[in-house]
Design a protein around this motif. Structure first.
Motif: not given
Length: 591
Positions: A333-357
């Protein structure tokens, strides 16, 4: 000792006995198929240690440490031999992430491949905008990114190396010249793969005149790689990124008969390795550090631990090497929650900002407690991405292939240095393109094949010069108070890497296992889909209990390749205890 102090006596006894659970042999499969399963006891050393996915590679790293080299020296020698003996998994034609600690600081070295300047977000799309097939994406020149391993290792060596650069090439050059015996694993993968032999250079090297893979034990020589390594030993990484080798790579990519790519000499020459700030978070008595973006591993693992900390998974330790169904429930269940954020938000931050702070928002304790509150007695089956503090942008959902063929190594030296390094060519045998004695990566398939959806642009879409998102998760653990290194670990395994590494962290930090026992535990987890259990390793009673809790269970081969080194203490003396995954050929060397 380190943050494992509350468990010191029990762990020391376990390590002294070289204990590890006994498990039955089970079949395995892709991202790299399994070829054998062999129980491993764990190894001890007092001064230094290296663990790698092949005995010849581990021996090369060990020889550097024995000559007075540091952990970085050992990693370089190990990687160069892996290029030769484990070409399906990693090599100088690929990329890597390296986490290094010297007792004063922790550094994250980024050697991830980059997209060519001529690539755009339609790279993996048909003319009608639909994604190309997996075969089209993987095999050929289209998916080859600018390799990053050598630039990264050279950067780390300039800062922390103790032996001369050329010295580190000695074992790999000699093995390339004299030959090495084809292992059971390499033979099995050559037999399984059907695309590699379509490249004439690879076919002539790996297969006989009848198209059959070279037999186990055959002495395989690679004079082309020996020549390449001699040039790099003499001329530094520039010998790879400029001149003959770069021209050969670019020509190979452009000349593929059916699927040419866009990588150019200029793309290769312009590659830059980077030093980034690691993702570090506190978990109980420890500080856990991982890779930042473009890896998603450090964030996802920190989220999983932050969620599990509120649920106290330590209450449900394995019995006799068998995980408790309640522990699997909380972990997945913890994995589901973490992967949901991963698949939506995380990429190369030199090009794409992470959400919020940014990273701070995704690891915010209040946010993770809210996420943990979604875990009930029944499985949620599929989690939605959360809304981290301060988020103002919406991203589309990623659909990268994420099936890398990868390797992992860890090392600690006599000078207080330690590292964890995950290295990859992506799919097994990468793009199935061989040049100058090594294979090229197909790492660009870690980008999303779709560029946008109804929610907006996909964060991990292809862009020129961008680094594709990764799940590679080299991890270092420190005692919170003293910041003394107590554990280095990591694994290959595609997007499942996050679960494999998190399993070892929970096994050691929550359940009091030594690192070999934690590695040898059955694999389990969820990537925000079914609850995935390792075939043949989880008893029917646990499976039934999970289904009763609403889990959609998928039993499959989960071919991790974990390596780990942990600090233990007996009679007031610290020592190192190393473990290697029984699912692969890895081993540990040290004194």
């Amino acid at each position: 000792m380190y943050s494992f102090k509350p468990l010191a006596l029990r762990l020391a006894l376990l390590a002294a006995l070289c204990a590890s659970p006994a498990f039955a042999e089970v079949p395995q499969k892709a991202p790299e198929i399994a070829t054998a399963y062999a129980e491993k006891p764990g190894w001890t050393a007092k001064q230094f240690m290296v663990a790698a996915a092949n005995p010849l590679a581990a021996d090369a790293g060990y020889r550097m440490l024995k000559q007075g080299g540091g952990a970085i020296d050992a990693a370089i020698a190990t990687q160069l031999v892996l290029t030769l003996v484990e070409p399906q998994s990693s090599g100088i034609g690929g990329g890597a992430f390296l986490l290094y600690a010297d007792g004063q600081q922790v550094q994250a070295f980024d050697g991830r491949e980059t997209a060519p300047a001529g690539a755009d977000d339609t790279l993996f799309q048909n003319p009608d905008g639909s994604p190309v097939s997996r075969a089209t994406g993987v095999v050929g020149g289209r998916s080859v990114g600018a390799p990053g391993v050598l630039r990264m290792l050279e950067l780390a060596h300039k800062q922390h190396g103790k032996l001369a650069w050329a010295t580190l090439f000695g074992p790999a050059i000699k093995l390339s010249q004299d030959g090495f015996p084809v292992s059971q694993r390499l033979h099995g993968l050559l037999k399984w793969d059907q695309a590699l032999k379509r490249d004439p250079v690879a076919a002539a090297y790996f297969y006989d005149n009848d198209g059959q893979p070279l037999p186990i034990g055959y002495t395989l020589k690679n004079p082309e790689l020996a020549r390449t390594l001699r040039e790099i030993a003499a001329g530094g990484a520039d010998a790879f990124y400029h001149g003959r080798i770069a021209r050969d790579i670019a020509a190979k990519v452009a000349s593929h008969p059916t699927n040419p790519g866009k990588l150019t000499v200029r793309d290769i020459a312009g590659y830059q390795a980077k030093v980034r700030t690691p993702v570090c978070s506190h978990y109980k008595a420890w500080t856990v550090c991982g890779m930042p973006p473009p890896s998603s591993g450090g964030i996802a693992i920190a989220q999983m631990l932050g969620i599990l900390e509120t649920r106290d998974i330590s209450r449900f330790p394995p019995v006799g090497g068998v995980p408790d169904a309640r522990a699997i429930h909380l972990f997945t269940e913890a994995g589901r929650l973490a992967y949901a954020d991963r698949n939506r938000y995380v990429a190369d931050t030199d090009f794409v900002p992470l959400p919020g702070a940014g990273i701070a928002a995704l690891l915010d304790k209040t946010y993770l407690a809210q996420r943990a509150g979604l875990i009930g007695d029944k499985s949620m089956r599929r989690a939605e991405a959360g809304t981290p503090p301060g988020m103002q942008v919406a991203w589309g959902l990623d659909n990268a292939l994420q099936r890398p063929s990868t390797s992992h190594l860890v090392a600690v030296d006599a000078f207080g240095g330690g590292l964890s390094m995950t290295t990859s060519v992506e799919d097994a045998f990468g793009a199935r393109q061989m040049v100058d004695g090594f294979l090229l990566n197909n790492q660009l398939t870690d980008f999303s094949f779709d560029a946008r959806d109804a929610s907006g642009p996909v964060a991990n879409r292809v862009e020129p010069g961008k680094r594709p998102r990764s799940a590679m998760s080299p991890t270092l653990v420190f005692e919170k108070g003293t910041q003394k290194l107590v554990l280095a670990t990591g694994s290959p395994g595609g997007s499942s890497i996050i679960n494999y590494v998190a399993k070892v962290l929970v096994g050691t930090m929550d359940w009091g296992l030594n690192v070999q026992q934690a590695i040898s535990l059955p694999n389990f987890g969820s990537r925000n889909g079914p609850t995935e259990l390792e075939q043949g390793r989880i008893p029917a009673a646990q499976v039934d209990a999970l289904r009763a809790m609403g889990h959609e269970v998928r039993i499959s081969e989960q071919n991790s390749g974990l390596q780990g080194i942990m600090r233990l203490n007996a009679h007031g003396q610290d020592f190192w205890f190393g473990g290697a995954d029984p699912r692969r050929e890895g081993m540990v060397r040290g004194d």
